[in-house]
Every structure is written in structure tokens, then in C-alpha cells.
Write a protein that holds these residues in place. Structure first.
Motif: not given
Length: 501
Positions: A202-204, A133-134, A229-232, A121-122
Motif C-alpha cells: 500500500e502506498n502512503a 503497518m499503520l 512503498r511510494i511515499m509523499k 497508512f490507515k
């Protein structure tokens, strides 16, 4: 001039497709800053910059298939301080005299030795706050979020997305030098932020990229990550008006070569969608097949008249919920009935360890639960010593945590017997597969009114088929049938549970 080449892709993987370039000619780059992303038939590979300088020529364009060690681009010598990528400059921080903090794989749970890096996420150069969250790791059972151990700048990502890491591996390095600044904020402006229950989420990054490619409004995508969070995977599963561009990319055929398929007409291929199995789904597939290959699995069936259980539930469900704060369902009756039967037929509650049989003098009841990401089996420990109310509360609480993806590894380990309720989906009959190393699993099914012969009269009764799958290496047919009959008797006359009959 420095060459950027395709890195080692993994055992037996010989080619990849250039998915995305994150830099363009003329952009300044820092050492180890991510330049592009390659996709193979197995994993996604990030290509870091081997040197600092200015992005030169891009030799392999997006969508191009390249082999191992193929030339991707060149980097020319330069200051690497152009305004646009200035936010990435902190990547060189570890070379300074400031301190750095290693980001390690967190505790994964008993007997879990490795995980797959699912999403970062970073990016290198981003400012991070302590406990922010990283990245997210996927294990065989659950997803594990990795928080930042300290505030600073993400200086290096060691384990890229798709990499498999062991329980003691280093994931990244955070430099204490550098604090959030305007350039860093500008770099992060591409990250989609939305408010969920009053909290910024933060979304992915991979989800943001895919939404931009497909022209999808984030507001129309239901996120399954923490705090919405929106994931792929959420973007891939979202309905899109014109999905053709996204489908054209997965055309490379290595996977098709490994598993031969019949020729697919061009118009059908344009409507197909290829999605990589999650680690959880791969593990479910492997464990279920291993169960079939290892155990001498057999299934015996019976049916139960649910009249008495339904009458008892209808009579007391109001008082039960008022006193205990939880609804009275059928699962507590089945759990109690199974615990009762397991005492009489202990081999169904045992397991094989080499040439030994390990009998369990307790019942840790696994309750199979379907979730958006796959089947999980949370365990209710010492269910044989719990009351109806305690069982219902435990099932409700663990079921909610399973659907939210918040179960820990410890909560899904140590089960001695499992109940699977396919009836909630309308299943009338099925043969459940054993959950190794357990030797028995009970399948519940739909309650259906059927004509039954009772005392010479045809009457309509609410009936349910029961299925017990068992390991014939340890459980004989007599024991399996006896177990199922005892469950049937306890449910058709619940008073037997009170009298231990």
C-alpha cells in the motif's frame, strides 16, 4: 448544528492554509473522523469531526488561508449513515462493550525520547490486520514503522501526521469490534495497490492524493518506503510534465517572513519548489552546526601514496573474495591504519564529558554513508580486533542496510571515531565536520595520479589527500599530526600493520 473550527496550530503559528477536504456537503460523518487537512509553515494538521451527523456548509474552501479558531464548516444533526461513508462507522466502536487495543510508540532506541508522526497508512474506520503497518515515525536518525498490535478496526487516531510524540505516547486505538466488510473494502478502493516482488504493497495515502492531484502514474514513481512503498516525498521528487499547480499552493509567506529573502520575480517563483525538510535532514543540520559551535574544530592535512595498498589489493583481491566471499576494498586498509594510529594517539579516540576526558580503550569505528534521505554513520564495533575480511563484511552489510533505510538506532550509536570517504563522489579535498561527541574524523578523498619527486626523480604516483578534523580542546596539534603521519606510514607500507610498527 455543530461548528468545525481551526484547532490550535502550535506555538507562534497563527494561520494555516486549507489543503484538502475529505468530505463534501451532505456526506455523513462520525465523531473524530478526519474532515480536512491544514498546512502551516511547520506542520500538517488534520481536523477531526467534533460530532456525528451530516456535513453541512464548507466555509473555508481548499487553498484558503485561515486563522486560529476560524470557522471551517458546520455539521448538521443526522444519523450519519449515508452509504458512501459507511466504512467510517466503526469509529464509534470504542463506545460499545467490545475491547480495544492501544497503539503505542515502539522502542525508539537508546537516548531517543521523541519522534514525529510522518505518515498514516490507515484512516479511522479502516480494517486492519495484526502486524499490518499503520504508520511511520521519523526520529533523529531513522524511520520507524508501527505495526498493528491486533486485528480489528482503527477506531481513533490520537497523534496526527506532523505531531511530535514521546517514547511512551499513545498513537491510536484499535477496536476489536468489526471485521473487514464490503463497505470497508469499498472505502479502501482508493488506495493504490501494486505488486513488488510478488507482495501487495500500500502506498502512503498522502502520496496517493498528491499523485492524483499531479496526474502522475504510480508506475513511474520510484518508492523509497519499505517493500517499494511510494511515499509523499517520492511523489514530490518525481518529475512532472506540468508542475505549476502543485507549486502554486505553497505560496503562503510565514516562512519567508521568518527568513527574509530578496524579491523573487513572478516567473521565477512559478518555477520554484518548496519542500519541507525531513526530520532526519533537520537533525543533520542542527547537529553539524552544534558541532561547529561547541568544539574547537581544526583540520590538518597530509597526502598518502597509495601505490603499495593498490598493488597489494590487486595481487590478492581474487583470492580474498574467493575465500571470504566479500570484495577487498580500501576501507579495510584505512580502518586498520586508523585503529593502529589511535593506539598511539589515544586522545583522538577520546571525548570530553564536562570537565573529564573519557579515553576509550576500544575502537567503535563510524563509517559515514550517503543515503537517499541523508547522511548516516553506522558503527562497526570493536573494529580494532577485527580482521580485514570481518571489516569488509561489516562495511558491506551496514552500507546496504543504510541505503535501504533499515539501520536501527543501536547500529548508529556509540562510535568513537569516524571515517568519511568523499572520494567516492570525486572530492579532491575537504574539511570534514566532527561527529559529536567524538574528537576526530578522517576524511578520505579521490585517488589521483600526480607527479611526485621520489629519490630525486619525478614519477607519477596515485596520491590521495587526507584530512583529519579534530577537537583542539582535547587534541593538540602535535597529536593530530602524529596520528595522520602514522596513518600515512601504515598505508604506504602495509607491512607495518602486521608488525605493529
Amino acid at each position: 448544528m455543530t461548528e468545525v473550527r481551526v484547532p490550535t496550530l502550535g506555538e507562534s503559528v497563527t494561520e494555516a492554509t486549507v489543503a484538502t477536504w475529505f468530505k463534501k456537503p451532505g456526506d455523513a460523518v462520525a465523531v473524530d473522523e478526519m474532515l480536512c487537512e491544514l498546512e502551516t509553515d511547520k506542520v500538517t494538521v488534520e481536523v477531526p469531526s467534533p460530532a456525528a451527523g451530516v456535513m453541512g456548509e464548507i466555509v473555508a474552501a481548499e487553498g484558503q488561508t485561515v486563522g486560529v479558531d476560524a470557522l471551517l464548516a458546520t455539521i448538521a444533526a443526522g444519523e450519519g449513515a449515508a452509504p458512501t461513508p459507511a466504512a467510517k462507522a466503526p469509529a464509534a466502536a470504542p463506545a460499545d462493550t467490545g475491547s480495544s487495543v492501544d497503539v503505542m510508540v515502539p522502542t525508539l532506541g537508546e537516548s531517543v525520547t521523541e519522534a514525529t508522526v510522518s505518515t498514516w497508512f490507515k484512516a479511522v474506520g479502516d480494517s486492519v490486520k495484526q502486524d499490518e503497518m499503520l504508520c511511520e515515525l521519523e526520529t533523529d536518525k531513522v524511520s520507524v514503522e508501527v505495526p498493528a498490535p491486533a486485528s480489528g478496526v482503527l477506531a481513533e487516531i490520537i497523534a496526527a501526521e506532523g505531531a511530535t510524540v514521546d517514547a511512551t505516547a499513545k498513537l491510536a486505538v484499535i477496536s476489536s469490534l468489526g471485521a473487514p466488510n464490503q463497505s470497508n473494502d469499498a472505502n479502501n478502493s482508493e488506495v493504490v495497490i501494486f505488486d513488488t516482488e510478488g507482495k501487495d504493497v500500500e502506498n502512503a495515502p498522502s502520496a496517493n492524493k498528491l499523485m492524483a492531484e499531479k496526474g502522475i502514474d504510480p508506475a513511474t514513481v520510484q518508492g523509497t518506503g519499505r517493500d517499494g512503498r511510494i511515499m509523499k516525498e517520492d511523489v514530490a521528487n518525481a518529475s512532472v510534465p506540468a508542475p505549476a499547480p502543485a507549486i502554486a499552493a505553497p505560496a503562503p509567506a510565514p516562512a519567508a517572513a521568518a527568513v527574509p529573502r530578496a524579491p523573487v520575480p513572478a516567473d521565477d517563483a512559478a518555477r520554484e519548489e518548496r519542500v519541507k525538510m525531513t526530520r532526519l535532514r533537520q537533525t543533520i543540520a542542527r547537529r553539524l552546526k552544534d558541532s561547529q559551535n561547541t568544539a574547537a574544530m581544526l583540520t590538518t592535512y597530509n597526502e598518502v601514496d597509495m601505490t603499495e595498498v593498490m598493488a597489494l589489493r590487486n595481487e590478492y583481491k581474487g583470492e580474498f573474495e574467493k575465500k571470504h566471499g566479500v570484495r577487498l576494498g580500501f576501507m579495510s586498509f584505512f580502518t586498520k591504519a586508523c585503529c593502529h594510529a589511535l593506539k598511539e594517539v589515544p586522545e583522538v579516540n577520546a571525548e570530553i564529558d564536562g570537565t573529564d576526558i573519557v579515553y576509550k580503550n576500544f575502537v567503535h569505528m563510524g563509517v559515514a554513508a550517503g543515503t537517499p534521505t541523508g547522511l548516516v554513520v553506522p558503527v562497526i564495533r570493536d573494529a580494532d580486533s577485527m580482521s580485514f575480511a570481518a571489516i569488509e563484511k561489516a562495511i558491506a552489510e551496514k552500507g546496504k542496510r543504510a541505503r535501504d533505510g533499515k539501520l536501527s538506532m543501536a547500529e548508529m550509536q556509540g562510535g568513537t571515531f569516524t571515517i568519511s570517504n568523499g572520494g567516492v563522489y570525486g572530492s579532491l579535498m575537504s574539511s570534514p565536520i566532527l561527529n559529536p561527541p567524538q574528537s576526530g574524523i578522517l576524511g578520505m578523498h579521490k585517488i589521483q595520479d600526480r607527479p611526485m619527486a621520489i629519490n630525486g626523480q619525478v614519477v607519477i604516483r596515485p596520491m590521495m589527500y587526507l584530512a583529519l578534523s579534530y577537537d583542539h580542546r582535547i587534541v593538540d596539534g602535535k597529536g593530530a599530526v602524529t596520528f595522520l603521519v602514522r596513518v600515512k606510514e601504515a598505508l604506504e607500507d602495509p607491512r607495518r600493520l602486521l608488525m605493529d610498527l
